[in-house]
Design an enzyme around this catalytic site. Structure first.
Site, PDB file in Angstrom:
ATOM      1  N   LYS A 122     -40.822  29.160  -8.637  1.00  0.00           N
ATOM      2  CA  LYS A 122     -41.233  28.537  -9.893  1.00  0.00           C
ATOM      3  C   LYS A 122     -42.612  27.862  -9.795  1.00  0.00           C
ATOM      4  O   LYS A 122     -43.141  27.651  -8.700  1.00  0.00           O
ATOM      5  CB  LYS A 122     -40.173  27.522 -10.318  1.00  0.00           C
ATOM      6  CG  LYS A 122     -38.834  28.171 -10.686  1.00  0.00           C
ATOM      7  CD  LYS A 122     -37.852  27.109 -11.148  1.00  0.00           C
ATOM      8  CE  LYS A 122     -36.543  27.712 -11.610  1.00  0.00           C
ATOM      9  NZ  LYS A 122     -35.616  26.648 -12.085  1.00  0.00           N
ATOM     10  N   PHE A 153     -31.889  21.699 -22.952  1.00  0.00           N
ATOM     11  CA  PHE A 153     -33.044  21.784 -22.048  1.00  0.00           C
ATOM     12  C   PHE A 153     -33.854  23.068 -22.215  1.00  0.00           C
ATOM     13  O   PHE A 153     -34.867  23.246 -21.537  1.00  0.00           O
ATOM     14  CB  PHE A 153     -32.595  21.650 -20.585  1.00  0.00           C
ATOM     15  CG  PHE A 153     -31.614  22.715 -20.137  1.00  0.00           C
ATOM     16  CD1 PHE A 153     -32.051  23.974 -19.765  1.00  0.00           C
ATOM     17  CD2 PHE A 153     -30.254  22.443 -20.091  1.00  0.00           C
ATOM     18  CE1 PHE A 153     -31.155  24.956 -19.353  1.00  0.00           C
ATOM     19  CE2 PHE A 153     -29.346  23.412 -19.678  1.00  0.00           C
ATOM     20  CZ  PHE A 153     -29.805  24.680 -19.313  1.00  0.00           C
ATOM     21  N   ARG A 185     -28.172  32.052  -3.070  1.00  0.00           N
ATOM     22  CA  ARG A 185     -27.751  30.808  -3.711  1.00  0.00           C
ATOM     23  C   ARG A 185     -27.478  29.719  -2.660  1.00  0.00           C
ATOM     24  O   ARG A 185     -27.774  28.541  -2.875  1.00  0.00           O
ATOM     25  CB  ARG A 185     -26.557  31.048  -4.622  1.00  0.00           C
ATOM     26  CG  ARG A 185     -26.957  31.991  -5.782  1.00  0.00           C
ATOM     27  CD  ARG A 185     -25.963  32.073  -6.880  1.00  0.00           C
ATOM     28  NE  ARG A 185     -25.851  30.831  -7.638  1.00  0.00           N
ATOM     29  CZ  ARG A 185     -26.759  30.373  -8.500  1.00  0.00           C
ATOM     30  NH1 ARG A 185     -27.879  31.050  -8.714  1.00  0.00           N
ATOM     31  NH2 ARG A 185     -26.560  29.245  -9.151  1.00  0.00           N
ATOM     32  N   THR A 211     -28.469  23.302  -7.939  1.00  0.00           N
ATOM     33  CA  THR A 211     -29.502  23.246  -8.982  1.00  0.00           C
ATOM     34  C   THR A 211     -30.185  21.887  -9.002  1.00  0.00           C
ATOM     35  O   THR A 211     -31.408  21.798  -9.094  1.00  0.00           O
ATOM     36  CB  THR A 211     -28.879  23.549 -10.358  1.00  0.00           C
ATOM     37  OG1 THR A 211     -28.286  24.851 -10.304  1.00  0.00           O
ATOM     38  CG2 THR A 211     -29.920  23.513 -11.458  1.00  0.00           C
ATOM     39  N   ARG A 269     -34.158  23.750  -2.273  1.00  0.00           N
ATOM     40  CA  ARG A 269     -34.262  22.714  -3.305  1.00  0.00           C
ATOM     41  C   ARG A 269     -34.258  21.307  -2.714  1.00  0.00           C
ATOM     42  O   ARG A 269     -34.970  20.429  -3.212  1.00  0.00           O
ATOM     43  CB  ARG A 269     -33.164  22.894  -4.344  1.00  0.00           C
ATOM     44  CG  ARG A 269     -33.442  24.118  -5.226  1.00  0.00           C
ATOM     45  CD  ARG A 269     -32.324  24.396  -6.182  1.00  0.00           C
ATOM     46  NE  ARG A 269     -32.683  25.436  -7.137  1.00  0.00           N
ATOM     47  CZ  ARG A 269     -31.800  26.195  -7.751  1.00  0.00           C
ATOM     48  NH1 ARG A 269     -30.501  26.041  -7.510  1.00  0.00           N
ATOM     49  NH2 ARG A 269     -32.193  27.117  -8.613  1.00  0.00           N
ATOM     50  N   ASN A 284     -37.300  22.663  -9.766  1.00  0.00           N
ATOM     51  CA  ASN A 284     -36.476  22.794  -8.561  1.00  0.00           C
ATOM     52  C   ASN A 284     -36.870  23.991  -7.693  1.00  0.00           C
ATOM     53  O   ASN A 284     -36.079  24.487  -6.909  1.00  0.00           O
ATOM     54  CB  ASN A 284     -34.990  22.794  -8.913  1.00  0.00           C
ATOM     55  CG  ASN A 284     -34.571  23.975  -9.759  1.00  0.00           C
ATOM     56  OD1 ASN A 284     -35.353  24.876 -10.028  1.00  0.00           O
ATOM     57  ND2 ASN A 284     -33.320  23.973 -10.187  1.00  0.00           N
ATOM     58  N   HIS A 286     -35.510  30.058  -8.712  1.00  0.00           N
ATOM     59  CA  HIS A 286     -34.414  30.595  -9.527  1.00  0.00           C
ATOM     60  C   HIS A 286     -33.788  31.713  -8.722  1.00  0.00           C
ATOM     61  O   HIS A 286     -34.488  32.448  -8.025  1.00  0.00           O
ATOM     62  CB  HIS A 286     -34.941  31.164 -10.851  1.00  0.00           C
ATOM     63  CG  HIS A 286     -33.956  32.067 -11.539  1.00  0.00           C
ATOM     64  ND1 HIS A 286     -33.044  31.597 -12.449  1.00  0.00           N
ATOM     65  CD2 HIS A 286     -33.730  33.410 -11.423  1.00  0.00           C
ATOM     66  CE1 HIS A 286     -32.294  32.618 -12.866  1.00  0.00           C
ATOM     67  NE2 HIS A 286     -32.694  33.723 -12.260  1.00  0.00           N
TER      68      HIS A 286
END
Length: 140
Positions: free
Chosen positions: A11, A59, A87, A93, A104, A114, A117
């Site tokens: 991100k 959000f 994951r 998250t 993260r 964070n 994705h």
């Protein structure tokens, strides 16, 4: 164990801080191969469509604005149980709830910023990969 593919997005908060290489190293150290990768700047329309499943969530607007705030790196990761493995590597998250040593926990700035994705299922992985990559762009 099944060899799977999953989508990863580095991100804007992470690309801004030049963390792509460190994040990629985490994937590779965990046995995932990066079989496709490109750095892009999402348009508002691309981000809105990609995150359409969250359109009714409070959000959504902030998420879309954040995802177009800078470049992202979209990737296809391949390996044994790639969806679950990615994951696990990413962590929760909310970085406050993420385990030590996860992407993260180590790199995220907030629950929104964070850093990464990752697809949450094999079905979503297939859809998300096809959103960003043609078959000829994925080199196994």
């Amino acid at each position: 164990m099944a060899v799977e593919r999953t989508l990863s997005i580095v991100k804007p908060d992470a690309t801004r801080r030049n963390l792509t290489g460190k994040i990629n190293a985490r994937f590779e150290e965990a046995g995932l191969r990066i079989v496709a990768q490109k750095r892009i700047r999402l348009t508002r329309e691309q981000a809105e469509q990609f995150y359409i499943v969250h359109a009714e969530r409070p959000f959504y607007g902030e998420l879309v604005s954040f995802m177009i705030s800078g470049p992202v790196v979209v990737q296809v990761l391949e390996g044994e149980n790639a969806v679950a493995r990615n994951r696990e590597i990413m962590g929760a998250t909310n970085p406050a709830n993420a385990a030590p040593g996860t992407i993260r926990k180590d790199f995220a700035e907030s629950i929104e910023a964070n850093s990464v994705h990752g697809s949450d299922s094999l079905e979503n992985a297939a859809t998300e990969i096809a959103y960003f990559f043609s078959g000829t762009e994925i080199v196994g």
